[in-house]
Design an enzyme around this catalytic site. Structure first.
Site, PDB file in Angstrom:
ATOM      1  N   TYR A 159       0.696  -1.242  -0.038  1.00  0.00           N
ATOM      2  CA  TYR A 159      -0.051  -0.141   0.038  1.00  0.00           C
ATOM      3  C   TYR A 159       0.980   1.307   0.094  1.00  0.00           C
ATOM      4  O   TYR A 159       0.701   2.406  -0.484  1.00  0.00           O
ATOM      5  CB  TYR A 159      -0.963   0.017   1.372  1.00  0.00           C
ATOM      6  CG  TYR A 159      -2.206  -0.564   1.127  1.00  0.00           C
ATOM      7  CD1 TYR A 159      -2.489  -1.745   0.608  1.00  0.00           C
ATOM      8  CD2 TYR A 159      -3.373   0.214   1.196  1.00  0.00           C
ATOM      9  CE1 TYR A 159      -3.699  -2.480   0.489  1.00  0.00           C
ATOM     10  CE2 TYR A 159      -4.687  -0.473   1.105  1.00  0.00           C
ATOM     11  CZ  TYR A 159      -4.723  -1.515   0.573  1.00  0.00           C
ATOM     12  OH  TYR A 159      -6.147  -2.233   0.408  1.00  0.00           O
ATOM     13  N   LYS A 207       2.512 -15.285   3.050  1.00  0.00           N
ATOM     14  CA  LYS A 207       2.624 -16.071   1.625  1.00  0.00           C
ATOM     15  C   LYS A 207       4.144 -16.323   1.560  1.00  0.00           C
ATOM     16  O   LYS A 207       4.922 -16.015   0.670  1.00  0.00           O
ATOM     17  CB  LYS A 207       1.993 -14.973   0.421  1.00  0.00           C
ATOM     18  CG  LYS A 207       2.123 -15.830  -0.697  1.00  0.00           C
ATOM     19  CD  LYS A 207       0.905 -16.884  -0.996  1.00  0.00           C
ATOM     20  CE  LYS A 207       1.117 -17.780  -2.364  1.00  0.00           C
ATOM     21  NZ  LYS A 207       0.360 -18.676  -2.330  1.00  0.00           N
ATOM     22  N   ASP A 219      -3.950 -18.092   1.015  1.00  0.00           N
ATOM     23  CA  ASP A 219      -4.843 -18.700   0.140  1.00  0.00           C
ATOM     24  C   ASP A 219      -5.537 -19.956   0.937  1.00  0.00           C
ATOM     25  O   ASP A 219      -6.940 -19.773   0.910  1.00  0.00           O
ATOM     26  CB  ASP A 219      -4.125 -19.346  -1.213  1.00  0.00           C
ATOM     27  CG  ASP A 219      -2.935 -20.266  -0.937  1.00  0.00           C
ATOM     28  OD1 ASP A 219      -2.355 -19.981   0.165  1.00  0.00           O
ATOM     29  OD2 ASP A 219      -2.418 -20.709  -1.824  1.00  0.00           O
ATOM     30  N   ASP A 265      -6.567  -6.589   4.126  1.00  0.00           N
ATOM     31  CA  ASP A 265      -7.864  -5.740   3.434  1.00  0.00           C
ATOM     32  C   ASP A 265      -8.765  -6.815   2.748  1.00  0.00           C
ATOM     33  O   ASP A 265      -9.987  -6.847   3.043  1.00  0.00           O
ATOM     34  CB  ASP A 265      -6.862  -5.166   2.380  1.00  0.00           C
ATOM     35  CG  ASP A 265      -8.139  -4.159   1.642  1.00  0.00           C
ATOM     36  OD1 ASP A 265      -9.107  -3.731   2.096  1.00  0.00           O
ATOM     37  OD2 ASP A 265      -8.048  -4.326   0.328  1.00  0.00           O
TER      38      ASP A 265
HETATM   39  C1  IPM Z   1     -10.560  -0.787   3.856  1.00  0.00           C
HETATM   40  C2  IPM Z   1     -10.674  -0.015   2.439  1.00  0.00           C
HETATM   41  C3  IPM Z   1      -9.383   1.005   2.122  1.00  0.00           C
HETATM   42  C4  IPM Z   1      -8.366   0.059   1.837  1.00  0.00           C
HETATM   43  C5  IPM Z   1      -9.647   1.609   0.761  1.00  0.00           C
HETATM   44  C6  IPM Z   1     -10.741   2.601   0.652  1.00  0.00           C
HETATM   45  C7  IPM Z   1      -8.573   2.626   0.535  1.00  0.00           C
HETATM   46  O1  IPM Z   1     -10.957  -1.021   1.475  1.00  0.00           O
HETATM   47  O2  IPM Z   1     -10.293   0.247   4.888  1.00  0.00           O
HETATM   48  O3  IPM Z   1     -10.453  -1.847   3.826  1.00  0.00           O
HETATM   49  O4  IPM Z   1      -7.983  -0.448   0.880  1.00  0.00           O
HETATM   50  O5  IPM Z   1      -7.508  -0.203   3.216  1.00  0.00           O
HETATM   51 MG    MG Z   2     -11.049  -3.110   2.418  1.00  0.00          MG
END
Ligand code: IPM
Ligand code: MG
Length: 358
Positions: A135, A190, A222, A246
């Protein structure tokens, strides 16, 4: 104590309004101040996270956040898209520890797409690292490929990376949390393919030496995705990186019947936190008064517990939510035959009423 209230876009404004109602009726001594964020802030100030909003968030003890995003902003340059607001808040406030509980409420067992016996009594806590991984890893971008399968072609790339201290601190958060619950941590990686996650696994194993009273298991992501729908109750605390967290937290949320019920907390090392529902801005139902405000109301309870040191008030809210569910009140996302369908504001009012009656 000061709470920054950032409703955002879509259903964000509707659900945060209900959580604010609930906080107000508690009659605790804190100040609430609102600001625009996401697409709403872009419209008004040309940026999804204006300086003034960031300043308010930084100065507050806690941030109550709704949701950001709308398809109509998908064509904007990435730095101007609503999602950058939440990513910017996480980064600027150092909110590295994301708590995403997936709890199945007794009354909602039938709302899950899994068989009731698989999810009755489910109580999983996903702890997602929130400020590292692919990220935020640099470098990232677009360029002309110099190697790979198609040298000379346009390509895009991101960087997956984790440093030892980043892994150590999130592992500690997970072991500490597990100590207060089922005493088991599943670290999801992973490691069979990625260097980053072999390192993750090694560091988590080292940190575990300080927590011998907690069981540690390692699982590939997975397999974890599969086990979550096969035998979800085998999990207690799951700790994982930003990207896997996420994905798995959305999956886990659906086990419980509705993502509309799940709160979340994102904390930094001084327990300053951002509290938001696990779901998004749902532009398809925005403005219709049908969104479920309970995830946001439960996020406000987490805020009282973790950042404002008001455990008793947190429990009062959680009990009030159980009470309205027991009364049979349901927003459309959790509605089933024999229950009473209500809208966003009616649900919020019912929680306020249940609180006042305690
Ligand atoms: C979450 C959301 C966010 C992320 C997005 C909106 C940037 O999906 O908080 O899970 O990917 O972290
Ligand atoms: Mg999310």
């Amino acid at each position: 104590m000061k709470i920054a209230v950032l409703p955002g876009d879509g259903i964000g404004t509707e659900i945060v309004a209900e959580a604010v109602k609930v906080l107000e009726v508690l009659d605790l001594k804190f100040e609430m101040e609102s600001a625009l964020v996401g697409g709403a802030a872009y419209e008004a100030h040309g940026h999804p996270l204006p300086e003034s909003t960031l300043k308010l968030a930084k100065e507050a003890d806690a941030v109550l956040f709704g949701a950001v995003g709308d398809w109509k902003y998908d064509k904007l340059d990435r730095p101007l898209r609503p999602e950058q607001a939440i990513l910017g808040l996480r980064k600027n406030l150092g909110l590295f520890a994301n708590f995403r509980p997936a709890i199945c409420y007794e009354q909602l067992v039938g709302a899950s797409s899994l068989k009731p016996e698989l999810i009755a009594g489910l109580d999983i806590l996903i702890i997602r690292e929130l400020t590292g991984d692919i990220y935020f890893g640099q470098p990232r971008g677009r360029r002309t490929a110099v190697d790979g399968h198609f040298p000379g072609a346009d390509e895009a790339f991101d960087t997956m990376r984790y440093s030892r201290p980043e892994i150590e601190r999130i592992a500690r958060v997970a072991f500490e949390a597990a100590r207060k619950r089922g005493k088991k941590v599943t670290s999801v990686d992973k490691a069979n393919v990625l260097e980053t996650f072999q390192f993750w696994k090694d560091v988590v194993t080292e940190v575990h030496k300080d927590y011998q009273d907690v069981e540690l298991e390692h699982m590939y992501v997975d397999n974890a995705a599969m086990q979550l729908v096969k035998k979800p109750k085998a999990f207690d605390v799951i700790v994982t990186g930003n990207m896997f967290g996420d994905i798995l937290s959305d999956e886990a949320s659906m086990l419980t019947g509705s993502i509309g019920m799940l709160p979340s907390a994102s904390l930094n090392s001084s327990n300053q936190g951002l509290y938001e529902p696990s779901h998004g801005s749902a532009p398809d139902i925005a403005g219709k008064g049908v969104a479920n405000p309970l995830a946001t109301i439960l996020s406000a309870a987490m805020m009282l517990r973790f950042s404002l040191n008001q455990e008793e008030a947190a429990q009062r809210i959680e009990n009030a939510v159980k009470n309205v569910l027991a009364q049979g009140l349901r927003t459309p996302d959790i509605y089933s035959e024999g229950t009473t369908k209500v809208g966003t504001a009616q649900m919020g009012d019912a929680v306020v009423k249940a609180l006042s009656a305690q």
